[in-house]
Design a protein around this motif. Structure first.
Motif, PDB file in Angstrom:
ATOM      1  N   VAL A   1     -10.259  -2.717  -7.868  1.00  0.00           N
ATOM      2  CA  VAL A   1      -9.750  -2.329  -9.656  1.00  0.00           C
ATOM      3  C   VAL A   1      -8.951  -1.457  -9.219  1.00  0.00           C
ATOM      4  CG1 VAL A   1     -10.445  -1.299 -11.696  1.00  0.00           C
ATOM      5  CG2 VAL A   1     -11.988  -3.071 -10.473  1.00  0.00           C
ATOM      6  N   ASP A   2      -7.770  -1.581  -9.904  1.00  0.00           N
ATOM      7  CA  ASP A   2      -6.402  -0.568 -10.326  1.00  0.00           C
ATOM      8  C   ASP A   2      -6.709   0.128 -11.098  1.00  0.00           C
ATOM      9  OD1 ASP A   2      -4.436   0.851 -10.181  1.00  0.00           O
ATOM     10  OD2 ASP A   2      -3.411  -0.874 -11.637  1.00  0.00           O
ATOM     11  N   PRO A   3      -7.254   1.908 -10.153  1.00  0.00           N
ATOM     12  CA  PRO A   3      -7.249   3.297  -9.943  1.00  0.00           C
ATOM     13  C   PRO A   3      -6.945   3.506 -11.734  1.00  0.00           C
ATOM     14  CG  PRO A   3      -6.776   3.080  -8.326  1.00  0.00           C
ATOM     15  CD  PRO A   3      -6.730   2.006  -8.842  1.00  0.00           C
ATOM     16  N   ASN A   4      -5.820   2.716 -12.050  1.00  0.00           N
ATOM     17  CA  ASN A   4      -5.114   3.385 -13.339  1.00  0.00           C
ATOM     18  C   ASN A   4      -6.017   2.326 -14.390  1.00  0.00           C
ATOM     19  OD1 ASN A   4      -2.106   4.573 -13.512  1.00  0.00           O
ATOM     20  ND2 ASN A   4      -2.130   2.720 -11.241  1.00  0.00           N
TER      21      ASN A   4
ATOM     22  N   LYS B   1     -17.367   7.402   3.897  1.00  0.00           N
ATOM     23  CA  LYS B   1     -16.457   6.789   3.600  1.00  0.00           C
ATOM     24  C   LYS B   1     -16.040   6.874   1.872  1.00  0.00           C
ATOM     25  CE  LYS B   1     -18.024   1.890   4.506  1.00  0.00           C
ATOM     26  NZ  LYS B   1     -19.328   1.284   4.510  1.00  0.00           N
ATOM     27  N   ILE B   2     -16.739   8.003   1.645  1.00  0.00           N
ATOM     28  CA  ILE B   2     -16.170   9.474   0.096  1.00  0.00           C
ATOM     29  C   ILE B   2     -14.957   9.760   0.868  1.00  0.00           C
ATOM     30  CG2 ILE B   2     -17.845   7.813  -1.413  1.00  0.00           C
ATOM     31  CD1 ILE B   2     -18.726  11.306  -0.785  1.00  0.00           C
ATOM     32  N   ARG B   3     -15.140  10.211   2.503  1.00  0.00           N
ATOM     33  CA  ARG B   3     -13.843  11.326   2.665  1.00  0.00           C
ATOM     34  C   ARG B   3     -12.846  10.907   2.724  1.00  0.00           C
ATOM     35  NH1 ARG B   3     -15.838  16.106  -0.045  1.00  0.00           N
ATOM     36  NH2 ARG B   3     -18.055  14.849  -0.538  1.00  0.00           N
ATOM     37  N   GLU B   4     -12.334   9.375   3.430  1.00  0.00           N
ATOM     38  CA  GLU B   4     -11.323   8.535   3.874  1.00  0.00           C
ATOM     39  C   GLU B   4     -10.316   8.784   2.683  1.00  0.00           C
ATOM     40  OE1 GLU B   4     -12.325   4.433   4.891  1.00  0.00           O
ATOM     41  OE2 GLU B   4     -14.169   5.341   6.682  1.00  0.00           O
ATOM     42  N   PRO B   5      -9.261   8.926   3.819  1.00  0.00           N
ATOM     43  CA  PRO B   5      -7.821   9.379   2.946  1.00  0.00           C
ATOM     44  C   PRO B   5      -7.477   8.446   1.550  1.00  0.00           C
ATOM     45  CG  PRO B   5      -7.719   9.396   5.388  1.00  0.00           C
ATOM     46  CD  PRO B   5      -8.953   8.877   5.574  1.00  0.00           C
ATOM     47  N   GLU B   6      -7.998   7.362   1.520  1.00  0.00           N
ATOM     48  CA  GLU B   6      -7.622   6.400   0.484  1.00  0.00           C
ATOM     49  C   GLU B   6      -8.266   5.995  -0.610  1.00  0.00           C
ATOM     50  OE1 GLU B   6      -8.627   2.032   0.872  1.00  0.00           O
ATOM     51  OE2 GLU B   6      -6.731   1.949  -0.869  1.00  0.00           O
ATOM     52  N   VAL B   7      -9.855   7.192  -0.356  1.00  0.00           N
ATOM     53  CA  VAL B   7     -10.503   7.893  -1.580  1.00  0.00           C
ATOM     54  C   VAL B   7      -9.844   8.774  -2.017  1.00  0.00           C
ATOM     55  CG1 VAL B   7     -12.439   8.792  -2.196  1.00  0.00           C
ATOM     56  CG2 VAL B   7     -12.783   6.401  -0.465  1.00  0.00           C
ATOM     57  N   THR B   8      -9.082  10.033  -0.989  1.00  0.00           N
ATOM     58  CA  THR B   8      -8.739  11.213  -1.508  1.00  0.00           C
ATOM     59  C   THR B   8      -7.970  10.414  -2.035  1.00  0.00           C
ATOM     60  OG1 THR B   8      -9.805  11.777   0.356  1.00  0.00           O
ATOM     61  CG2 THR B   8      -8.850  13.356  -0.632  1.00  0.00           C
ATOM     62  N   ALA B   9      -6.922  10.083  -1.609  1.00  0.00           N
ATOM     63  CA  ALA B   9      -5.960   9.753  -2.695  1.00  0.00           C
ATOM     64  C   ALA B   9      -5.193   8.837  -4.063  1.00  0.00           C
ATOM     65  CB  ALA B   9      -4.856   9.181  -1.521  1.00  0.00           C
ATOM     66  N   ASN B  10      -6.802   8.821  -4.116  1.00  0.00           N
ATOM     67  CA  ASN B  10      -6.709   7.742  -5.393  1.00  0.00           C
ATOM     68  C   ASN B  10      -7.425   8.751  -6.250  1.00  0.00           C
ATOM     69  OD1 ASN B  10      -5.491   5.461  -5.766  1.00  0.00           O
ATOM     70  ND2 ASN B  10      -6.399   5.449  -3.984  1.00  0.00           N
ATOM     71  N   VAL B  11      -8.331   9.930  -6.035  1.00  0.00           N
ATOM     72  CA  VAL B  11      -9.663  10.790  -6.624  1.00  0.00           C
ATOM     73  C   VAL B  11      -9.499  11.308  -8.193  1.00  0.00           C
ATOM     74  CG1 VAL B  11     -10.140  12.285  -5.039  1.00  0.00           C
ATOM     75  CG2 VAL B  11     -11.856  11.741  -6.414  1.00  0.00           C
ATOM     76  N   SER B  12      -8.105  11.409  -7.882  1.00  0.00           N
ATOM     77  CA  SER B  12      -7.507  12.705  -8.628  1.00  0.00           C
ATOM     78  C   SER B  12      -6.988  12.231  -9.948  1.00  0.00           C
ATOM     79  CB  SER B  12      -6.325  13.707  -8.698  1.00  0.00           C
ATOM     80  OG  SER B  12      -7.244  14.609  -8.104  1.00  0.00           O
ATOM     81  N   LEU B  13      -6.886  10.762  -9.865  1.00  0.00           N
ATOM     82  CA  LEU B  13      -6.122   9.875 -11.113  1.00  0.00           C
ATOM     83  C   LEU B  13      -7.661   9.154 -11.741  1.00  0.00           C
ATOM     84  CD1 LEU B  13      -4.514   8.226 -12.631  1.00  0.00           C
ATOM     85  CD2 LEU B  13      -4.222   6.001  -9.841  1.00  0.00           C
TER      86      LEU B  13
ATOM     87  N   ALA C   1     -10.581  10.431 -11.509  1.00  0.00           N
ATOM     88  CA  ALA C   1     -10.925  11.620 -12.282  1.00  0.00           C
ATOM     89  C   ALA C   1     -10.598  12.156 -13.479  1.00  0.00           C
ATOM     90  CB  ALA C   1     -11.542  12.922 -11.217  1.00  0.00           C
ATOM     91  N   SER C   2      -9.062  11.788 -13.991  1.00  0.00           N
ATOM     92  CA  SER C   2      -8.945  11.661 -15.259  1.00  0.00           C
ATOM     93  C   SER C   2      -8.869  11.290 -16.627  1.00  0.00           C
ATOM     94  CB  SER C   2      -7.299  12.362 -14.624  1.00  0.00           C
ATOM     95  OG  SER C   2      -6.694  10.291 -14.366  1.00  0.00           O
ATOM     96  N   HIS C   3      -9.843  10.150 -15.475  1.00  0.00           N
ATOM     97  CA  HIS C   3      -9.940   8.900 -17.064  1.00  0.00           C
ATOM     98  C   HIS C   3     -11.274   9.853 -18.222  1.00  0.00           C
ATOM     99  CE1 HIS C   3      -7.358   6.238 -16.056  1.00  0.00           C
ATOM    100  NE2 HIS C   3      -7.985   6.191 -14.503  1.00  0.00           N
TER     101      HIS C   3
END
Ligand code: DC
Length: 218
Positions: A47-50, A81-93, A95-97
Motif C-alpha cells: 500500500v502506498d504510505p500516502n 522488522k519494525i526497526r528496519e530502515p524502510e519502516v523508519t523512513a516511512n513511519v512519520s508519513l 503516522a501523520s494521517h
C-alpha cells in the motif's frame, strides 16, 4: 501512576521509559512501535504510505499485540522488522494521517485507562494522557541523537553514513513536529530534560526524583 514520556527520535525515550517502568513496576507501552507495526503492515501489503484511504482499510485488520517487550502482528513476531530502515523512513508519513491517529490514539487511551503505565511517544502528554501524573519531555542535540542511532544500527549490523542518519533525524523531526494532528510538542506542564550530556542512569535518577516528589507542575 501514569507517566508520559515524549520527545524526538533518539532522545532516549524508550530506554528511559523501559527502565522507569521496571523500577516502579509499571507497564511500559512504546507507542512508536504501534506506528511502526502499522507502517510495516502498509509496506508488506504494497500500500502506498500516502494513501490514507487504503491505510484506513488496513487498520480494520490491524491485529497488534505486545507480549513482554516483543511486538506481534497477527501472531507474527515483527520486533526486529519494525526497526528496519524502510519502516523508519516511512513511519512519520503513515503516522501523520488523520485515520491513523484517530485509531491508534484511541487504542492507546484505552490501554492507559486500564493500567499503571509508562507510555512514550510524541503526543502522550498533550493528547493520549493529558491528565498523566508526571510528564517528561526528553530532548538532545541532533548530533548526539544521530550518534546514538548510529551505534544502534552498527550493533544490528546495518551499514550507514552518519550524515545520512543526521539528515533522516532532521527530516523526521520536521514531519513529526509540523503535522496537523497531534504534532510532537512539549506539554505545558511537562518537565524538560536535555539528555545530550547525561548518562542513561542520570536521566533515570532525575525522573525517579520527580516521581518521588509527586510534582506535576513546573
Ligand atoms: O519513537 P519511534 O522513533 O519508534 O517512533 C516512530 C514514529 O512514529 C515517529 O517518527 C513518529 C511516530 N509516532 C507518533 O507520531 N506518535 C507517537 N506517539 C509515537 C510515534
Amino acid at each position: 501512576m501514569r507517566i508520559a514520556i515524549d520527545g524526538p527520535a533518539g532522545a532516549g525515550k524508550s530506554t528511559i521509559a523501559r527502565m522507569i517502568a521496571e523500577r516502579l513496576g509499571l507497564l511500559y507501552i512504546d507507542t512508536g512501535a504501534m506506528y511502526r507495526a502499522l507502517t510495516y503492515m502498509v509496506l508488506a501489503n504494497n500500500v502506498d504510505p500516502n494513501n490514507e484511504k487504503q491505510i484506513a482499510e488496513l487498520i480494520k485488520k490491524f491485529d497488534f499485540e505486545i507480549r513482554s517487550d516483543e511486538i506481534f502482528l497477527a501472531g507474527q513476531n515483527i520486533t526486529r522488522k519494525i526497526r528496519e530502515p524502510e519502516v523508519t523512513a516511512n513511519v512519520s508519513l503513515v503516522a501523520s494521517h488523520f485515520a491513523v491517529r484517530q485509531a491508534l490514539v484511541d487504542l492507546q487511551k484505552q490501554i492507559a485507562q486500564q493500567d499503571n503505565v509508562v507510555m512514550d511517544g510524541r503526543d502522550i502528554g498533550t493528547c493520549v494522557m493529558p491528565d498523566a501524573d508526571l510528564k517528561i519531555f526528553l530532548k538532545a542535540s541532533v548530533k548526539e541523537r544521530a550518534r546514538r542511532r548510529a551505534l544502534e544500527l552498527a550493533r544490528r549490523g546495518f551499514s550507514f553514513k552518519l550524515e545520512e542518519i543526521e539528515e533522516q533525524i532532521r527530516e523526521r523531526d520536521t514531519k513529526d513536529s509540523n503535522r496537523e494532528i497531534s504534532p510532537l510538542r512539549k506539554a505545558e506542564d511537562a518537565f524538560e530534560i536535555d539528555t545530550t550530556d547525561l548518562t542513561i542512569e542520570e536521566v533515570v535518577e532525575q525522573v525517579l526524583l520527580l516521581c518521588a516528589r509527586g510534582k506535576t507542575n513546573v
